[in-house]
Scaffold this motif. Structure first.
Motif, mmCIF file in Angstrom:
data_model
loop_
_atom_site.group_PDB
_atom_site.id
_atom_site.type_symbol
_atom_site.label_atom_id
_atom_site.label_comp_id
_atom_site.label_asym_id
_atom_site.label_seq_id
_atom_site.Cartn_x
_atom_site.Cartn_y
_atom_site.Cartn_z
ATOM 1 N N GLY A 32 0.869 -1.185 -0.028
ATOM 2 C CA GLY A 32 0.061 0.136 0.051
ATOM 3 C C GLY A 32 0.759 1.233 0.087
ATOM 4 N N SER A 33 2.302 1.239 -0.164
ATOM 5 C CA SER A 33 2.862 2.438 -0.330
ATOM 6 C C SER A 33 3.019 3.068 -1.385
ATOM 7 C CB SER A 33 4.413 1.994 0.451
ATOM 8 O OG SER A 33 5.069 1.029 -0.700
ATOM 9 N N ALA A 34 3.483 4.139 -1.464
ATOM 10 C CA ALA A 34 3.491 4.782 -2.574
ATOM 11 C C ALA A 34 4.521 4.225 -3.797
ATOM 12 C CB ALA A 34 4.165 6.367 -2.490
ATOM 13 N N SER A 35 5.207 3.553 -3.288
ATOM 14 C CA SER A 35 6.539 3.051 -4.097
ATOM 15 C C SER A 35 6.032 1.500 -4.656
ATOM 16 C CB SER A 35 7.632 2.788 -3.255
ATOM 17 O OG SER A 35 7.656 2.068 -2.201
ATOM 18 N N GLU A 36 5.029 0.987 -4.366
ATOM 19 C CA GLU A 36 4.599 -0.385 -4.692
ATOM 20 C C GLU A 36 4.339 -0.544 -6.195
ATOM 21 O OE1 GLU A 36 0.763 -1.518 -2.682
ATOM 22 O OE2 GLU A 36 -0.309 -0.643 -4.393
ATOM 23 N N SER A 37 4.445 -1.602 -6.715
ATOM 24 C CA SER A 37 4.183 -1.783 -8.222
ATOM 25 C C SER A 37 2.878 -1.225 -8.534
ATOM 26 C CB SER A 37 4.525 -3.314 -8.346
ATOM 27 O OG SER A 37 3.868 -3.430 -9.729
ATOM 28 N N SER A 38 2.787 -0.627 -9.656
ATOM 29 C CA SER A 38 1.355 -0.295 -10.058
ATOM 30 C C SER A 38 0.621 -1.542 -10.621
ATOM 31 C CB SER A 38 1.505 0.705 -11.385
ATOM 32 O OG SER A 38 2.143 -0.171 -12.478
ATOM 33 N N HIS A 39 1.183 -2.794 -10.417
ATOM 34 C CA HIS A 39 0.513 -3.852 -11.061
ATOM 35 C C HIS A 39 -0.273 -4.540 -9.645
ATOM 36 C CE1 HIS A 39 2.011 -3.546 -14.781
ATOM 37 N NE2 HIS A 39 2.965 -3.671 -14.398
#
Length: 264
Positions: free
Chosen positions: A241-248
């Motif tokens: 759920g972080s901003a850096s997580e994969s867009s997938h």
């Protein structure tokens, strides 16, 4: 007696087919694997970027090597080996091991999606007619774990959490254990790249030279350190759920629900 026996068989068959049978299980596991493969690809891509940054950090190529091999040549050879290793690993990690891991966490391990779905009764039918999907309304009502697709659909977030946990474990095992596929392949191919470029420049007899061995071991040490950092940061934060997580990681819930519900 014959009529009773026939009815018993019919009832048994009806009970058996009301669950997610092997084709259904394999299909559902594959659908999740297709959705999560890009997440794994993104994680390994991040590892590749970090390796390129860290691999040669604080390492000076010994003059015994640069006197016979251009420094850029040996670095390029090592970077090519790393890239090829990660490409091969990605293809493997997003293939059968991913699908099998997902299958196991859904159907073979704790709280598997198996068993009778009619006690207590939540739906008005044991299965749809052939060629007809379950409905989203049935998904919303199948609120306990059992063996039909609406149960999997209802517990989608639980399923996703289990799957991410398995992916984290598999990537961690591959990257940290001495015999892990990723760490073993990187170590072997980095050393091979150093030896190969030495041989290419006519210095194959130096591959056992202490300076060459120390240089290769330093590269390996940086690679192993980078793998550990990758596991502790990128792998452990997968789809958190972080901003850096994969867009997938998200956005495909409606599609996967329909894929789940299409199975009898």
């Amino acid at each position: 007696m014959l009529i009773k026996s026939t009815l018993a068989v019919v009832a048994l068959v009806a009970t058996m087919v009301s669950g997610c049978e092997p084709p259904c299980r394999r299909g559902v596991a594959q659908a999740f694997a297709d959705s999560y493969a890009p997440v794994v690809q993104d994680a390994v891509s991040q590892l590749h970027s970090t390796l390129k940054t860290n691999l040669f950090q604080s390492i000076t190529v010994p003059v015994q090597i640069t006197s016979v091999v251009p420094e850029d040549s040996i670095k390029d050879a090592v970077l090519r080996a790393v890239q090829e290793t990660l490409e091969i690993y990605t293809n493997r990690a997003t293939g059968k091991p991913l699908t099998t891991g997902i299958y196991n966490v859904m159907f073979n391990e704790q709280d598997p999606f198996k068993g009778d779905c009619n006690h207590p009764k939540r739906l008005n039918r044991t299965m749809p007619p052939e060629g007809v999907s379950w409905t989203l309304d049935e998904c919303d009502h199948m609120d306990y774990i059992c063996g039909n697709p609406p149960s999997i659909c209802y517990h989608l977030q639980m399923v996703k959490t289990r799957i991410i946990g398995r992916i984290k474990n598999q990537l961690t095992d591959n990257a940290t254990f001495d015999d892990g596929l990723l760490v073993h392949s990187l170590v072997l191919n980095i050393k091979r790249a150093v030896h190969s470029v030495m041989t290419h420049y006519g210095a194959g007899s130096m591959t056992d030279n202490v300076h060459v061995m120390e240089y290769a071991n330093s590269l390996v040490s940086n690679a192993i350190k980078t793998l550990g950092e990758w596991v502790n940061t990128d792998v452990q934060s997968l789809c958190d759920g972080s901003a850096s997580e994969s867009s997938h990681c998200s956005g495909w819930d409606p599609q996967i629900k329909l894929e789940i519900l299409k199975w009898p």
